[in-house]
Every structure is written in structure tokens, then in C-alpha cells.
Scaffold this motif. Structure first.
Motif, short mmCIF file in Angstrom:
data_model
loop_
_atom_site.label_atom_id
_atom_site.label_comp_id
_atom_site.label_asym_id
_atom_site.label_seq_id
_atom_site.Cartn_x
_atom_site.Cartn_y
_atom_site.Cartn_z
N MET A 1 51.35 55.29 41.75
CA MET A 1 50.44 55.38 42.87
C MET A 1 49.09 55.86 42.34
O MET A 1 49.02 56.79 41.55
CB MET A 1 51.02 56.38 43.87
N ILE A 2 48.04 55.18 42.77
CA ILE A 2 46.71 55.58 42.32
C ILE A 2 46.01 56.36 43.43
O ILE A 2 46.43 56.33 44.59
CB ILE A 2 45.88 54.36 41.88
N LYS A 3 44.96 57.05 43.07
CA LYS A 3 44.24 57.88 44.03
C LYS A 3 43.41 57.02 44.98
O LYS A 3 43.05 55.89 44.69
CB LYS A 3 43.30 58.84 43.28
N TRP A 4 43.10 57.62 46.13
CA TRP A 4 42.31 56.94 47.16
C TRP A 4 40.96 56.49 46.61
O TRP A 4 40.50 55.39 46.91
CB TRP A 4 42.12 57.89 48.35
N GLU A 5 40.34 57.31 45.78
CA GLU A 5 39.03 56.98 45.21
C GLU A 5 39.12 55.74 44.34
O GLU A 5 38.21 54.90 44.34
CB GLU A 5 38.47 58.15 44.39
N GLN A 6 40.20 55.61 43.59
CA GLN A 6 40.39 54.43 42.74
C GLN A 6 40.58 53.18 43.60
O GLN A 6 40.08 52.12 43.26
CB GLN A 6 41.59 54.63 41.82
N THR A 7 41.31 53.33 44.70
CA THR A 7 41.50 52.20 45.60
C THR A 7 40.15 51.72 46.14
O THR A 7 39.89 50.51 46.18
CB THR A 7 42.40 52.61 46.79
N MET A 8 39.30 52.65 46.54
CA MET A 8 37.99 52.28 47.07
C MET A 8 37.13 51.64 46.00
O MET A 8 36.41 50.67 46.26
CB MET A 8 37.29 53.50 47.66
N GLU A 9 37.22 52.14 44.77
CA GLU A 9 36.45 51.55 43.67
C GLU A 9 36.90 50.11 43.39
O GLU A 9 36.08 49.23 43.17
CB GLU A 9 36.59 52.40 42.41
N ILE A 31 46.65 44.02 36.05
CA ILE A 31 46.11 43.04 37.01
C ILE A 31 46.95 43.06 38.28
O ILE A 31 46.40 42.97 39.39
CB ILE A 31 46.07 41.63 36.38
N ASN A 32 48.26 43.21 38.15
CA ASN A 32 49.13 43.24 39.32
C ASN A 32 48.82 44.44 40.22
O ASN A 32 48.87 44.34 41.44
CB ASN A 32 50.60 43.26 38.92
N THR A 33 48.49 45.58 39.63
CA THR A 33 48.14 46.76 40.42
C THR A 33 46.84 46.51 41.18
O THR A 33 46.73 46.82 42.36
CB THR A 33 47.99 47.99 39.51
N VAL A 34 45.86 45.93 40.51
CA VAL A 34 44.59 45.61 41.17
C VAL A 34 44.82 44.64 42.31
O VAL A 34 44.33 44.84 43.42
CB VAL A 34 43.57 45.05 40.15
N ARG A 35 45.60 43.61 42.07
CA ARG A 35 45.91 42.62 43.11
C ARG A 35 46.57 43.28 44.31
O ARG A 35 46.23 43.01 45.47
CB ARG A 35 46.81 41.53 42.54
N LYS A 36 47.50 44.19 44.05
CA LYS A 36 48.23 44.89 45.12
C LYS A 36 47.26 45.67 46.02
O LYS A 36 47.38 45.61 47.24
CB LYS A 36 49.24 45.85 44.48
N TYR A 37 46.32 46.36 45.43
CA TYR A 37 45.42 47.20 46.22
C TYR A 37 44.29 46.41 46.87
O TYR A 37 43.71 46.85 47.86
CB TYR A 37 44.89 48.37 45.39
#
Length: 42
Positions: A1-9, A31-37
Motif C-alpha cells: 500500500m502506498i501513501k495518499w501523497e504518492q497516489t496524488m502524485e 507499472i502494475n502498481t501505477v496502473r492500479k492507482y
């Protein structure tokens, strides 16, 4: 799980037109994590 700030970035970089691969390399994520978010609304 990544932080909220990373999700917004991730979302900001996506809106700036960067590819999934560019975002993943810049943030040190897979890349899969980025795609997910990018596709997740929560």
C-alpha cells in the motif's frame, strides 16, 4: 500500500501526459502498481 501523497502524485503525472512506464521509473514503483492507482477512484 502506498501513501495518499504518492497516489496524488501518480494522478498528477498522469494528467501531465506521462506514460505509466515514466511514472513507475520516476517513483520507483512497478507499472502494475501505477496502473492500479490510476484506474482506482478510491
Amino acid at each position: 500500500m502506498i501513501k495518499w501523497e504518492q497516489t496524488m502524485e501518480i494522478k498528477i503525472l498522469c494528467h501531465q501526459g506521462k506514460s505509466l512506464r515514466q511514472i513507475a521509473e520516476e517513483m520507483g514503483l512497478s507499472i502494475n502498481t501505477v496502473r492500479k492507482y490510476i484506474t482506482c477512484d478510491g
